[in-house]
Scaffold this motif. Sequence first.
Motif, PDB file in Angstrom:
ATOM      1  N   GLN A   1       7.317 -11.808   4.189  1.00  0.00           N
ATOM      2  CA  GLN A   1       8.608 -12.475   3.981  1.00  0.00           C
ATOM      3  C   GLN A   1       9.767 -11.533   4.265  1.00  0.00           C
ATOM      4  OE1 GLN A   1       8.397 -14.963   0.400  1.00  0.00           O
ATOM      5  NE2 GLN A   1       7.167 -16.051   1.901  1.00  0.00           N
ATOM      6  N   GLN A   2       9.495 -10.234   4.135  1.00  0.00           N
ATOM      7  CA  GLN A   2      10.542  -9.258   4.394  1.00  0.00           C
ATOM      8  C   GLN A   2      10.016  -8.176   5.310  1.00  0.00           C
ATOM      9  OE1 GLN A   2      11.435  -8.133   0.416  1.00  0.00           O
ATOM     10  NE2 GLN A   2      12.864  -9.824   0.121  1.00  0.00           N
ATOM     11  N   ALA A   3      10.912  -7.635   6.160  1.00  0.00           N
ATOM     12  CA  ALA A   3      10.515  -6.539   7.044  1.00  0.00           C
ATOM     13  C   ALA A   3      11.745  -5.723   7.391  1.00  0.00           C
ATOM     14  CB  ALA A   3       9.876  -7.086   8.316  1.00  0.00           C
ATOM     15  N   LYS A   4      11.481  -4.488   7.788  1.00  0.00           N
ATOM     16  CA  LYS A   4      12.592  -3.635   8.230  1.00  0.00           C
ATOM     17  C   LYS A   4      12.812  -3.867   9.725  1.00  0.00           C
ATOM     18  CE  LYS A   4      11.899   0.042   4.858  1.00  0.00           C
ATOM     19  NZ  LYS A   4      10.740  -0.547   4.151  1.00  0.00           N
ATOM     20  N   PRO A   5      14.050  -3.685  10.237  1.00  0.00           N
ATOM     21  CA  PRO A   5      14.281  -3.882  11.673  1.00  0.00           C
ATOM     22  C   PRO A   5      13.373  -2.966  12.490  1.00  0.00           C
ATOM     23  CG  PRO A   5      16.359  -3.622  10.496  1.00  0.00           C
ATOM     24  CD  PRO A   5      15.278  -3.319   9.514  1.00  0.00           C
ATOM     25  N   GLY A   6      12.737  -3.531  13.503  1.00  0.00           N
ATOM     26  CA  GLY A   6      11.867  -2.750  14.369  1.00  0.00           C
ATOM     27  C   GLY A   6      10.448  -2.619  13.869  1.00  0.00           C
ATOM     28  N   GLU A   7      10.200  -3.084  12.650  1.00  0.00           N
ATOM     29  CA  GLU A   7       8.852  -2.971  12.086  1.00  0.00           C
ATOM     30  C   GLU A   7       7.881  -3.913  12.797  1.00  0.00           C
ATOM     31  OE1 GLU A   7       8.910  -3.501   7.817  1.00  0.00           O
ATOM     32  OE2 GLU A   7       6.732  -3.729   7.767  1.00  0.00           O
ATOM     33  N   ILE A   8       6.656  -3.445  12.977  1.00  0.00           N
ATOM     34  CA  ILE A   8       5.643  -4.317  13.593  1.00  0.00           C
ATOM     35  C   ILE A   8       4.970  -5.126  12.487  1.00  0.00           C
ATOM     36  CG2 ILE A   8       3.423  -4.323  14.786  1.00  0.00           C
ATOM     37  CD1 ILE A   8       4.516  -1.893  16.372  1.00  0.00           C
ATOM     38  N   ILE A   9       4.999  -6.445  12.642  1.00  0.00           N
ATOM     39  CA  ILE A   9       4.418  -7.314  11.607  1.00  0.00           C
ATOM     40  C   ILE A   9       3.250  -8.103  12.185  1.00  0.00           C
ATOM     41  CG2 ILE A   9       6.520  -7.575  10.223  1.00  0.00           C
ATOM     42  CD1 ILE A   9       6.891 -10.318  11.653  1.00  0.00           C
ATOM     43  N   GLU A  10       2.304  -8.429  11.310  1.00  0.00           N
ATOM     44  CA  GLU A  10       1.168  -9.230  11.728  1.00  0.00           C
ATOM     45  C   GLU A  10       1.341 -10.661  11.239  1.00  0.00           C
ATOM     46  OE1 GLU A  10      -2.714  -8.010  10.325  1.00  0.00           O
ATOM     47  OE2 GLU A  10      -3.710  -9.161  11.904  1.00  0.00           O
ATOM     48  N   ILE A  11       1.098 -11.596  12.136  1.00  0.00           N
ATOM     49  CA  ILE A  11       1.156 -13.014  11.780  1.00  0.00           C
ATOM     50  C   ILE A  11      -0.263 -13.561  11.828  1.00  0.00           C
ATOM     51  CG2 ILE A  11       1.997 -15.282  12.537  1.00  0.00           C
ATOM     52  CD1 ILE A  11       4.475 -13.747  13.653  1.00  0.00           C
ATOM     53  N   LYS A  12      -0.691 -14.155  10.714  1.00  0.00           N
ATOM     54  CA  LYS A  12      -2.048 -14.700  10.648  1.00  0.00           C
ATOM     55  C   LYS A  12      -1.960 -16.168  10.273  1.00  0.00           C
ATOM     56  CE  LYS A  12      -3.591 -11.188   7.899  1.00  0.00           C
ATOM     57  NZ  LYS A  12      -4.564 -10.360   7.176  1.00  0.00           N
ATOM     58  N   ALA A  13      -2.712 -17.001  10.975  1.00  0.00           N
ATOM     59  CA  ALA A  13      -2.655 -18.437  10.698  1.00  0.00           C
ATOM     60  C   ALA A  13      -4.027 -19.072  10.868  1.00  0.00           C
ATOM     61  CB  ALA A  13      -1.645 -19.109  11.635  1.00  0.00           C
ATOM     62  N   LEU A  14      -4.334 -19.952   9.944  1.00  0.00           N
ATOM     63  CA  LEU A  14      -5.617 -20.669   9.950  1.00  0.00           C
ATOM     64  C   LEU A  14      -5.292 -22.138   9.770  1.00  0.00           C
ATOM     65  CD1 LEU A  14      -8.803 -20.508   9.559  1.00  0.00           C
ATOM     66  CD2 LEU A  14      -8.329 -20.378   7.142  1.00  0.00           C
ATOM     67  N   ILE A  15      -5.853 -22.993  10.634  1.00  0.00           N
ATOM     68  CA  ILE A  15      -5.562 -24.419  10.496  1.00  0.00           C
ATOM     69  C   ILE A  15      -6.855 -25.207  10.366  1.00  0.00           C
ATOM     70  CG2 ILE A  15      -5.467 -24.845  12.999  1.00  0.00           C
ATOM     71  CD1 ILE A  15      -3.015 -26.790  12.078  1.00  0.00           C
ATOM     72  N   SER A  16      -6.819 -26.262   9.570  1.00  0.00           N
ATOM     73  CA  SER A  16      -8.028 -27.080   9.429  1.00  0.00           C
ATOM     74  C   SER A  16      -8.078 -28.073  10.584  1.00  0.00           C
ATOM     75  CB  SER A  16      -8.053 -27.783   8.081  1.00  0.00           C
ATOM     76  OG  SER A  16      -7.393 -29.012   8.118  1.00  0.00           O
ATOM     77  N   HIS A  17      -9.125 -27.965  11.374  1.00  0.00           N
ATOM     78  CA  HIS A  17      -9.290 -28.847  12.531  1.00  0.00           C
ATOM     79  C   HIS A  17     -10.763 -28.857  12.915  1.00  0.00           C
ATOM     80  CE1 HIS A  17      -8.898 -30.667  16.475  1.00  0.00           C
ATOM     81  NE2 HIS A  17      -7.670 -31.012  16.137  1.00  0.00           N
ATOM     82  N   PRO A  18     -11.344 -30.033  13.250  1.00  0.00           N
ATOM     83  CA  PRO A  18     -12.791 -30.072  13.537  1.00  0.00           C
ATOM     84  C   PRO A  18     -13.186 -29.384  14.843  1.00  0.00           C
ATOM     85  CG  PRO A  18     -11.785 -32.237  13.846  1.00  0.00           C
ATOM     86  CD  PRO A  18     -10.741 -31.369  13.220  1.00  0.00           C
ATOM     87  N   MET A  19     -12.285 -29.266  15.809  1.00  0.00           N
ATOM     88  CA  MET A  19     -12.596 -28.662  17.106  1.00  0.00           C
ATOM     89  C   MET A  19     -13.883 -29.240  17.694  1.00  0.00           C
ATOM     90  SD  MET A  19     -10.067 -26.696  17.957  1.00  0.00           S
ATOM     91  CE  MET A  19     -10.513 -25.498  19.204  1.00  0.00           C
ATOM     92  N   GLU A  20     -13.919 -30.559  17.771  1.00  0.00           N
ATOM     93  CA  GLU A  20     -15.093 -31.238  18.342  1.00  0.00           C
ATOM     94  C   GLU A  20     -15.132 -30.985  19.845  1.00  0.00           C
ATOM     95  OE1 GLU A  20     -17.508 -33.064  16.531  1.00  0.00           O
ATOM     96  OE2 GLU A  20     -18.381 -32.706  18.498  1.00  0.00           O
ATOM     97  N   THR A  21     -16.245 -30.447  20.337  1.00  0.00           N
ATOM     98  CA  THR A  21     -16.276 -29.927  21.711  1.00  0.00           C
ATOM     99  C   THR A  21     -16.237 -30.996  22.797  1.00  0.00           C
ATOM    100  OG1 THR A  21     -18.677 -29.986  21.772  1.00  0.00           O
ATOM    101  CG2 THR A  21     -17.658 -27.955  21.006  1.00  0.00           C
ATOM    102  N   GLY A  22     -16.769 -32.184  22.496  1.00  0.00           N
ATOM    103  CA  GLY A  22     -16.895 -33.192  23.541  1.00  0.00           C
ATOM    104  C   GLY A  22     -18.225 -33.106  24.269  1.00  0.00           C
ATOM    105  N   PHE A  23     -19.030 -32.124  23.901  1.00  0.00           N
ATOM    106  CA  PHE A  23     -20.344 -31.962  24.545  1.00  0.00           C
ATOM    107  C   PHE A  23     -21.485 -32.392  23.629  1.00  0.00           C
ATOM    108  CE2 PHE A  23     -17.754 -28.546  26.568  1.00  0.00           C
ATOM    109  CZ  PHE A  23     -17.696 -29.125  27.830  1.00  0.00           C
ATOM    110  N   ARG A  24     -21.163 -32.697  22.375  1.00  0.00           N
ATOM    111  CA  ARG A  24     -22.237 -33.036  21.444  1.00  0.00           C
ATOM    112  C   ARG A  24     -22.548 -34.528  21.507  1.00  0.00           C
ATOM    113  NH1 ARG A  24     -21.955 -31.155  15.613  1.00  0.00           N
ATOM    114  NH2 ARG A  24     -20.075 -32.452  15.547  1.00  0.00           N
ATOM    115  N   VAL A  25     -23.803 -34.848  21.199  1.00  0.00           N
ATOM    116  CA  VAL A  25     -24.238 -36.235  21.211  1.00  0.00           C
ATOM    117  C   VAL A  25     -24.341 -36.730  19.771  1.00  0.00           C
ATOM    118  CG1 VAL A  25     -26.111 -37.774  21.883  1.00  0.00           C
ATOM    119  CG2 VAL A  25     -25.475 -35.868  23.362  1.00  0.00           C
ATOM    120  N   GLY A  26     -23.796 -37.915  19.512  1.00  0.00           N
ATOM    121  CA  GLY A  26     -23.835 -38.475  18.164  1.00  0.00           C
ATOM    122  C   GLY A  26     -25.124 -39.232  17.902  1.00  0.00           C
TER     123      GLY A  26
END
Lengths: 106, 257
Positions: A10-35
């Motif tokens: 939420q806070q950083a010093k000018p010029g500081e290198i920050i890491e952004i991490k994100a995780l999202i819920s999504h099925p990522m269905e490939t389209g190659f699987r058979v039901g």
Amino acid sequence: MARALINVPQQAKPGEIIEIKALISHPMETGFRVGHNGQLIPRDIVQTFICTYDGEEIFKADYSPAIAANPFISFFTRATKSGDIVLTWRGDNGFEASETVHIQVA
Amino acid sequence: MKIGAALCVLLLSVIAVHAAEIATADRKSGFEFMGRDTQAMQTDDTSNPGMLNVLDGGALWERPEGADKKACASCHGDASQRMKGVAARYPAFDATAGQVVDLGQRINLCRRDHQKAPELAYESRDLLALSAFVARQSRGQPIAIADDARSANALMQGRKLFNERMGQLNLSCAICHDDNWGQKLGGTSIPQGHPNGYPLYRLEWQAMGSLQRRLRNCMIGMRAEPFSYGSSEFIALELFLMQRAQGMAMESPAVRP
């Protein structure tokens, strides 16, 4: 609205290198699987991920069917000014999710 | 001579049954058998995909359900206080049900009796989310299965099932998880089989799953016909596994390969 877990300082010093991490819920269905009925399960993936920092695009990624469900992404940027970091995912079937985090640079 | 041989057979059979139980000091969570990347994924709540289900469960906790329009929170209030350590005590004997129930079944009993809401299906998204949310409140708490005479039979059945050979490969749980933990099976480590992180996110599943789903996996691997979800056999096995891991810290929602 898909659930997402965001980790941005939420806070950083000018010029500081920050890491952004994100995780999202999504099925990522490939389209190659058979039901169960022998038919292909239609593809349903996140296609693009875009991160903007104070309105400016700083990171973009194209996703492919080989990426696992609930994709996690992490990248670095340099904190330059205070502003909103907006993370947006877009995908098949009109999927769109967006999260905003404000970062204070001082 | 005859007595000597009989004694020898007796001794051997005793060894075969009891030699391999893991000493308390040697017990290790499945966490310690994982690679560092997977460990990091579990430890950081913003990279642990199980936390997505915990968030879903938190929303369900607050949502009014059923004929009485009551939420879990209406009775139980703040989960972080009231649900602390609860998941570490299940499966446990439930007086209203008159049998040993696991956490998922306990949630469904609450839905039936107090919320007047339909029961959630085993392994459904909502039941896993609620279980994960409740179990999350016990993270770091020691597993504390009560010494209850009413669940003694189930515990005995669970111990028997754990040590019983089954399936076409004629294996028992104990052969891998008591006798050969730390060795490799098809390139992956054989853990000790402790249930201290359920429900957990398994990378192979790319999803959250219950302990019973994991047990079904093992049984299919042994070419045995798996017990059905919620069966008394699974509850007994769950109870024995939790008792076997008594005192170990809960990790829910864990991440496993």
